[in-house]
Design an enzyme around this catalytic site. Structure first.
Site, PDB file in Angstrom:
ATOM      1  CE  LYS A  87      -4.238  -1.778   2.165  1.00  0.00           C
ATOM      2  NZ  LYS A  87      -3.918  -3.201   2.114  1.00  0.00           N
ATOM      3  CG  PHE A  88       3.793   2.845   2.671  1.00  0.00           C
ATOM      4  CD1 PHE A  88       4.030   4.187   2.906  1.00  0.00           C
ATOM      5  CD2 PHE A  88       3.205   2.094   3.675  1.00  0.00           C
ATOM      6  CE1 PHE A  88       3.724   4.765   4.121  1.00  0.00           C
ATOM      7  CE2 PHE A  88       2.892   2.662   4.905  1.00  0.00           C
ATOM      8  CZ  PHE A  88       3.150   4.006   5.126  1.00  0.00           C
TER       9      PHE A  88
END
Length: 671
Positions: free
Chosen positions: A232-233
């Site tokens: 998700k980063f």
């Protein structure tokens, strides 16, 4: 995890290990600078920090022997026994739901139903035998929950589970993969040592189990959370396009009193979730932060159970939370023992040197951990499964990172001898749609269609070609083709280790326009309640054939970037349109838009639904039935009904095998 018994420090010593104490006692006549070298101080500080935060000595990881002793140290098996029971109960529910037990007849009764196995040699058994497969898995889940003949129950559960899992790639998701891994790990543990029929039938069974039983399962969940955060980063997630409009759900009602819904979607749904996934496993591992973050852990999974239809995943994760606490907490709650089962001790003290088998087990555990760390980033090997996303969905832990909106799916079957073109219902032989986005499954579906046509219409299927034309959007981008519509998928080349040439790439060069698309959409939707807009991007040389229904009025084509050639079936004259140009479109005819030039073109269609507009004027809107905020009773009733269907399917299969009773035919619901 526990404090070890240590030699009390003398007046001239520090509370370090015995070797360091001896070294210090020998150096009392030396200068102060020689008494405590810098590297010794740093090592002591690091060890103290490691012990204070994690509850373990850093020396436990200094060698394979020490690490093996640390993994082999005896601990109470009560917490793992509770997890075993909760996991087994969750799997009993999961079998009827996400494993498809409630729809057993729809998935396996029709011999023409297409499956998408990981290995092309795999085949579904006949429907009555598939019922027996599900029955075995169901009995295995009961055995896991009750702790009866635990090893055999794990095998009886996980073998059918993985067979069904590998049989249909469209059903894959990360938590289904997780459930299968946990079943494998439990097989090698002694999770039946507490609150099980095995321990009741064998009361002399030891309550102690090796710590590695806990370590391997906790590590699996650690990978789940941490890798989900790492995935998700990325700009794709942090830009806020993956999960849109979740802020309108009732679980975010308290936040809507403080901040705008758009900020909720960005700051809480995307940014906070990325930080939570990346850090929560570490915070749960650290003793000083465990109690502080546990309410966040519980709230997160309870909210997910309301936001998404993800089966037993939130509940299995909640069942895993107590594994981070003391090993004997169930006994303390029930007051079965007033003192700890074992006096804690340092695993490196007072124990014999680990044997060969113990070290081999440690190496196998480390090998498994290394495999789990490597697989989510192994897509450079399995290039054939890389399309708009990397790898098959299910083992990469990229949960919720990608959302799709499929606009159009068409399948054309061309008779190469007569040149006749037949349009096939895309879902004639499957209820899944993941094949529309993955090249490997598209090839499998095309070949399955060919086999089914040869059985039903052998004359027609002697020499045919099959073409897919699929338009979909990912994370708020333009609608675009996923595969080259000019490629015959029956003859298309595909390899798991080579990139797929006919799988069209995601048009990331148009990502900068996504904010503009949102603005345009807001403006068009504000025209009236029945206006809409579709954003399209296409590759050079390809033509979009678009029939506009007579129900649509005020239709317009507007070019955003690139160049196109437009014509319709009534007017042979072609019009060349460039960026910023618009043209009105007639209804009830087919329009053709061809992208020309060297780069992709992007454009939009706006329209108004005339039928809905007229009905809104003459017909009053019906009163919508209020939906319960927390429909727990309705969900329970639905699950009971689904479970009844599952048991009926199992009963039908057994009656057919035992007494040759005919099985009722499944009826597919039409969309």
């Amino acid at each position: 995890m526990a404090n070890s018994k240590r030699k009390l420090p003398t007046k001239n010593s520090t509370p370090q290990d015995s070797t360091q104490d001896k070294d210090l006692s020998r150096s009392t006549n030396k200068s102060p600078t020689e008494v405590a070298p810098a590297h010794a101080k740093d090592s002591s500080l690091l060890n103290n920090f490691f012990r204070d935060c994690l509850g373990h000595d850093l020396s436990n990881f200094s060698s394979l022997s020490h690490f093996t002793s640390w993994l082999q140290r005896p601990v109470d098996g009560a917490a793992l026994g509770v997890f075993r029971m909760l996991y087994g109960a969750a799997m009993l529910i999961d079998i009827a739901e996400e494993r498809g037990g409630g729809q057993l007849d729809v998935r396996f009764q029709d011999p023409l139903h297409c499956h998408f196995p990981l290995f092309n040699g795999m085949r579904a058994l006949d429907y009555p035998l598939m019922g027996c497969v599900y029955l075995c898995m169901w009995l295995g889940a009961w055995g896991i929950m009750l702790g009866y003949r635990f090893r055999a129950s794990c095998l009886v559960f996980l073998l059918p589970y993985w067979y069904i899992f590998l049989l249909d790639k469209p059903t894959w998701n990360n938590h289904s993969y997780l459930f299968g891994l946990v079943a494998i790990l439990l097989l090698f543990t002694q999770a039946e040592s507490y609150c099980s029929l095995d321990s009741w039938l064998s009361p002399r069974r030891s309550r102690c189990i090796p710590y590695w039983n806990y370590f391997i399962i906790k590590f699996q969940f650690f990978v789940l959370y941490t890798y989900a955060g790492l995935k998700k980063f990325s700009l794709e997630w942090l830009s806020g396009y993956a999960m849109s409009n979740l802020s309108h759900h009732w679980v975010f009602a308290p936040f809507r009193q403080v901040i705008d819904p758009e900020l909720i979607d960005l700051l809480i749904v995307h940014w906070f979730t990325a930080f939570f996934d990346l850090s929560i496993a570490l915070f749960m591992t650290l003793e000083k932060t465990r109690l502080l973050v546990t309410p966040f852990m519980l709230s997160f999974h309870l909210m997910n159970s309301r936001l998404f239809v993800i089966g037993m995943f939130p509940w299995v994760c909640l069942a895993e939370v107590p594994l981070f606490f003391s090993f004997d907490w169930p006994r303390r709650i029930r007051r079965w023992s007033k003192t700890p089962l074992l006096q804690p001790k340092d695993p490196t003290e007072g124990q014999d040197k680990p044997g060969v088998l113990a070290r081999l087990r440690t190496c196998l555990i480390l090998g498994y951990c290394g495999l789990q760390l490597f697989l989510p980033y192994s897509h450079f090997i399995t290039k054939g499964y890389n399309n708009w996303t990397n790898g098959l969905y299910g083992y990469s832990w990229d949960m919720m990172v990608h959302s799709y909106d499929t606009l159009q799916t068409s399948i054309q079957v061309v008779d190469n001898e007569s040149r006749q073109v037949h349009n096939l219902n895309p879902y004639a032989f499957t209820e899944y749609d993941r094949w529309t986005k993955y090249a490997d499954m598209a090839v499998q579906y095309a070949k399955c269609i060919d086999e089914n046509l040869r059985q039903g219409q052998p004359e027609m299927a002697k020499n045919i070609s099959i073409y897919f034309d699929i338009w979909c959007s990912m994370n708020g981008r333009f609608q675009q083709r996923s595969f080259d519509p000019r490629v015959d998928l029956l003859r298309a080349k595909w390899s798991p280790f080579e990139s797929t040439s006919w799988s069209l790439p995601l048009l990331n060069e148009l990502n900068h326009m996504r904010p503009k698309l949102r603005t345009i959409e807001t403006e068009v939707l504000a025209w009236n309640n029945y206006s809409d807009v579709i954003f399209v991007a296409d590759f050079p040389g390809l033509t979009l054939t678009n029939f506009i229904s007579p129900d649509l009025i005020n239709c317009t084509l507007t070019i955003l970037e690139g160049n196109v050639r437009y014509r319709n079936e009534r007017d042979p004259e072609a019009y060349f349109l460039t960026a910023g140009k618009s043209i009105g479109l007639e209804s009830n005819i087919t329009h053709l838009v061809t992208t020309i030039g060297q780069k992709p073109a992007s454009y939009l269609f706006t329209y108004t639904n005339k039928t809905m507009l007229e009905q809104a004027i003459t017909i009053d809107k019906p009163q919508t039935e209020e939906r319960s905020i927390l429909p727990l009773w309705q969900e329970f009733q639905h699950r009971v009904a689904n479970y009844q269907q599952f048991l009926i399917h199992i009963g039908n299969c057994l009656m057919h095998l035992l007494y040759d009773v005919p099985i009722p035919l499944a009826v597919k619901e039409k969309d």
